[in-house]
Design an enzyme around this catalytic site. Sequence first.
Site, PDB file in Angstrom:
ATOM      1  N   HIS A   1       0.871  -1.183   0.000  1.00 26.97           N
ATOM      2  CA  HIS A   1       0.000   0.000   0.000  1.00 26.97           C
ATOM      3  C   HIS A   1       0.910   1.236   0.000  1.00 26.97           C
ATOM      4  CE1 HIS A   1      -3.491   2.391   0.550  1.00 26.97           C
ATOM      5  NE2 HIS A   1      -3.823   2.108   1.798  1.00 26.97           N
TER       6      HIS A   1
ATOM      7  N   ASP B   1       2.915   5.740  -6.643  1.00 28.63           N
ATOM      8  CA  ASP B   1       4.149   5.620  -5.875  1.00 28.63           C
ATOM      9  C   ASP B   1       5.406   5.537  -6.727  1.00 28.63           C
ATOM     10  OD1 ASP B   1       3.149   5.682  -3.281  1.00 28.63           O
ATOM     11  OD2 ASP B   1       2.411   3.630  -3.463  1.00 28.63           O
TER      12      ASP B   1
ATOM     13  N   HIS C   1      -2.140  -1.795  -9.983  1.00 21.72           N
ATOM     14  CA  HIS C   1      -3.126  -1.237  -9.061  1.00 21.72           C
ATOM     15  C   HIS C   1      -4.380  -2.082  -9.110  1.00 21.72           C
ATOM     16  CE1 HIS C   1      -5.639   1.679  -7.006  1.00 21.72           C
ATOM     17  NE2 HIS C   1      -4.514   2.197  -6.581  1.00 21.72           N
TER      18      HIS C   1
HETATM   19  N1  ACO Z   1       5.048  -6.501 -10.647  1.00 17.35           N
HETATM   20  C1  ACO Z   1       4.966  -7.693 -11.272  1.00 17.35           C
HETATM   21  N2  ACO Z   1       3.831  -8.389 -11.416  1.00 17.35           N
HETATM   22  C2  ACO Z   1       2.739  -7.861 -10.872  1.00 17.35           C
HETATM   23  C3  ACO Z   1       2.724  -6.626 -10.206  1.00 17.35           C
HETATM   24  C4  ACO Z   1       3.942  -5.938 -10.105  1.00 17.35           C
HETATM   25  N3  ACO Z   1       4.019  -4.763  -9.500  1.00 17.35           N
HETATM   26  N4  ACO Z   1       1.478  -6.348  -9.768  1.00 17.35           N
HETATM   27  C5  ACO Z   1       0.709  -7.381 -10.158  1.00 17.35           C
HETATM   28  N5  ACO Z   1       1.461  -8.293 -10.818  1.00 17.35           N
HETATM   29  C6  ACO Z   1       1.000  -9.512 -11.462  1.00 17.35           C
HETATM   30  C7  ACO Z   1       0.677 -10.598 -10.438  1.00 17.35           C
HETATM   31  O1  ACO Z   1       1.814 -11.410 -10.195  1.00 17.35           O
HETATM   32  C8  ACO Z   1      -0.427 -11.326 -11.137  1.00 17.35           C
HETATM   33  O2  ACO Z   1       0.131 -12.122 -12.137  1.00 17.35           O
HETATM   34  P1  ACO Z   1      -0.491 -13.597 -12.444  1.00 17.35           P
HETATM   35  O3  ACO Z   1      -1.873 -13.301 -12.966  1.00 17.35           O
HETATM   36  O4  ACO Z   1       0.422 -14.178 -13.433  1.00 17.35           O
HETATM   37  O5  ACO Z   1      -0.523 -14.314 -11.113  1.00 17.35           O
HETATM   38  C9  ACO Z   1      -1.209 -10.229 -11.832  1.00 17.35           C
HETATM   39  O6  ACO Z   1      -0.238  -9.197 -12.092  1.00 17.35           O
HETATM   40  C10 ACO Z   1      -2.350  -9.665 -11.031  1.00 17.35           C
HETATM   41  O7  ACO Z   1      -1.836  -9.274  -9.786  1.00 17.35           O
HETATM   42  P2  ACO Z   1      -2.650  -9.248  -8.438  1.00 17.35           P
HETATM   43  O8  ACO Z   1      -1.694  -9.402  -7.298  1.00 17.35           O
HETATM   44  O9  ACO Z   1      -3.810 -10.188  -8.532  1.00 17.35           O
HETATM   45  O10 ACO Z   1      -3.235  -7.769  -8.463  1.00 17.35           O
HETATM   46  P3  ACO Z   1      -3.870  -7.032  -7.244  1.00 17.35           P
HETATM   47  O11 ACO Z   1      -4.931  -6.177  -7.788  1.00 17.35           O
HETATM   48  O12 ACO Z   1      -4.214  -7.988  -6.157  1.00 17.35           O
HETATM   49  O13 ACO Z   1      -2.626  -6.177  -6.692  1.00 17.35           O
HETATM   50  C11 ACO Z   1      -1.169  -4.445  -6.167  1.00 17.35           C
HETATM   51  C12 ACO Z   1      -2.518  -4.810  -6.777  1.00 17.35           C
HETATM   52  C13 ACO Z   1      -1.064  -4.956  -4.724  1.00 17.35           C
HETATM   53  C14 ACO Z   1      -1.025  -2.919  -6.123  1.00 17.35           C
HETATM   54  C15 ACO Z   1      -0.039  -5.080  -7.008  1.00 17.35           C
HETATM   55  O14 ACO Z   1      -0.111  -4.602  -8.338  1.00 17.35           O
HETATM   56  C16 ACO Z   1       1.353  -4.834  -6.430  1.00 17.35           C
HETATM   57  O15 ACO Z   1       1.792  -5.597  -5.578  1.00 17.35           O
HETATM   58  N6  ACO Z   1       2.073  -3.771  -6.918  1.00 17.35           N
HETATM   59  C17 ACO Z   1       3.364  -3.442  -6.364  1.00 17.35           C
HETATM   60  C18 ACO Z   1       3.213  -2.707  -5.066  1.00 17.35           C
HETATM   61  C19 ACO Z   1       2.720  -1.302  -5.270  1.00 17.35           C
HETATM   62  O16 ACO Z   1       3.210  -0.557  -6.114  1.00 17.35           O
HETATM   63  N7  ACO Z   1       1.749  -0.914  -4.438  1.00 17.35           N
HETATM   64  C20 ACO Z   1       1.190   0.450  -4.457  1.00 17.35           C
HETATM   65  C21 ACO Z   1      -0.207   0.423  -4.895  1.00 17.35           C
HETATM   66  S1  ACO Z   1      -0.820   2.055  -5.006  1.00 17.35           S
HETATM   67  C22 ACO Z   1      -1.149   2.452  -3.419  1.00 17.35           C
HETATM   68  O17 ACO Z   1      -1.406   1.684  -2.565  1.00 17.35           O
HETATM   69  C23 ACO Z   1      -1.069   3.849  -3.092  1.00 17.35           C
END
Ligand code: ACO
Length: 428
Positions: free
Chosen positions: A267, A362, A306
Site C-alpha cells: 500500500h 508511488d 493497481h
Molecule cells: N510486478 C509484477 N507483477 C505484478 C505486479 C507488479 N508490480 N502487480 C501485479 N502483478 C501480477 C501478479 O503477479 C499477477 O500475475 P499472475 O496473474 O500471473 O498471477 C497479476 O499481475 C495480477 O496481480 P494481483 O496481485 O492479482 O493484483 P492485485 O490487484 O491484487 O494487486 C497491487 C494490486 C497490490 C497494487 C499489485 O499490483 C502490487 O503488488 N504492486 C506493487 C506494489 C505497489 O506498487 N503498491 C502500491 C499500490 S498504489 C497504493 O497503494 C497507493
Amino acid sequence: MPKDTLSITDNRTGQSYEVPVADGTIKAMDLRQVRVSEDDFGLMTYDPAFMNTAACRSAITYIDGDRGILRYRGYPIEELADRASFLEVAYLLSEGELPTQAQLDKWTSDIRYHTYVHTNIIRFLEGFRYDAHPMGMLLGVVGALSTFYPDAKEMHDPANRYIQRVRLMAKIPTLAAFVFRQTRGLPYQFPRNDLDYIGNYVNMTFSIGGQHKPNPVLQRALEILLILHADHEQNCSTSAVRAVGSSGVDPFSAISAGIAALYGPLHGGANEAVLRMLDEIGDKSSIPAFIEKVKSGEGRLMGFGHRVYKSYDPRAKLIKRVADQVFAETGLNPKLEIAVELERIALSDEYFIKRKLYPNVDFYSGLIYQAMGYPTEYFTVLFALGRMPGWLAQWEEMLQDKEQKIARPRQIYTGEDQREFVEIGKRK
Ligand code: ACO
C-alpha cells in the site's frame, strides 16, 4: 419490459428466487433466503480481499479504473491539483463542497489554532529506539493522542466530530515533523502559526537554528502531492479506518489503524519500496535482468500495478509533471534515469501489457520526496499527511450512514470438527 431484478435458480433444490438489482449490485443479504433446508444458515458470498464487494455507499471519491478517472466530490483530480490548495481539498472532501472564502478562512484558522500537541508526546517519541521506523512512531503517537482527548469518544455529536477532525488535520503535520526531527536527532521545532499549512510543516521539518528559507516551487510541489494522495475511496487503509471506526472507537484510534494499513509495502509503503528497488538495480544496464527476475515471480516491480486502475493511474501522470518541476529546481536525481528506463521497458513488455500493469502513484513520488530532502523510510509519513482528509471524510460519512453497523465479515470455517481435549502428557 426488462426488470431490475436477478433470477436465481438453486440447482440443489430447484427453487427460484428473484432479487432486486440496484446500482449494479445485489444485496448479499438477499441471498440469505436461498437455503437447502429450514436449519440451513442461507447462501453467503465468498470474496477474499473484497475483489467484487461494495461495502458502503460513498459520495466522496469517484474512480473509473478502466478510463483512468479520479474525482473528489465530482471535481477532476487534474483541476484540483492545478487550482486548489490542500486545505481547500480537505474541506471539499469533508464537507462535500468547495469552501467559500469565508468558510476557507474559518477552516484555516480553526486548524491553525490546534497545531500544537501536548509536550508529553515528545516524551513518547524520545522513548522510541534510535532507529525506529517513522511510520511506527507516527501510528503510535496518533493513537496516543486519543488519551489526551477523552472527549473524542462523544462521537454522536457532530460539533464534537468537527473538532476532532480539525485536531487531526492540525496536529498531523506537527507529529509528522516531530517524527522527522526524531529520526535525525534534531531538536523539535514548534508550529509557527504565521505560516500557511504547508509552509509551517516544511519549517517544522527543515528549519535549523530557527531558520528556513522556503522554496515556493518545492512547497507547491509538496502541496500537489498531498492533494493527489488526499483520498482514494475504499482502499486498504480507508477500509481499516472505516472498519475500526465502526466499533465506535475515537477517531485518533481509528486513524492510527489507517496509518498501520498504509505502512505496508503493498500500500503506502510502496514509495519506499520503489527507492529500495532502484537502489538494488543500481544501473540502467541491470534493468533487463531485473525485469526478467520479476517476470519469473521473484518479487514485484514496485510502483507498478493497481487493484482498480487498469489503464493508467491519473495521479502518476500528474506526479511525473511535478517531478520535472522539482528536478529543475534541485538538479537531476540519478535514479530518475533508471526509473524512466524501467518504465519504458516495462510498458513495452508483454508480461506487463497483458496484466495491465502501469506506474501507480508511488512510482515517481519517492524520487520527488528524496529530492526534497526526505529520507526513504519517511516517505510513507508524507502519504499519511496527504491521506488524512480522506480518512476523516470517510470516517464521518461512515458514522452518518444509517445502513452501516459494526464491520464484521463472515467466514467459511475450514478447521476441525469438535474433538476431545487431550491431556498434555498424552499428546503426540
Ligand atoms: N510486478 C509484477 N507483477 C505484478 C505486479 C507488479 N508490480 N502487480 C501485479 N502483478 C501480477 C501478479 O503477479 C499477477 O500475475 P499472475 O496473474 O500471473 O498471477 C497479476 O499481475 C495480477 O496481480 P494481483 O496481485 O492479482 O493484483 P492485485 O490487484 O491484487 O494487486 C497491487 C494490486 C497490490 C497494487 C499489485 O499490483 C502490487 O503488488 N504492486 C506493487 C506494489 C505497489 O506498487 N503498491 C502500491 C499500490 S498504489 C497504493 O497503494 C497507493
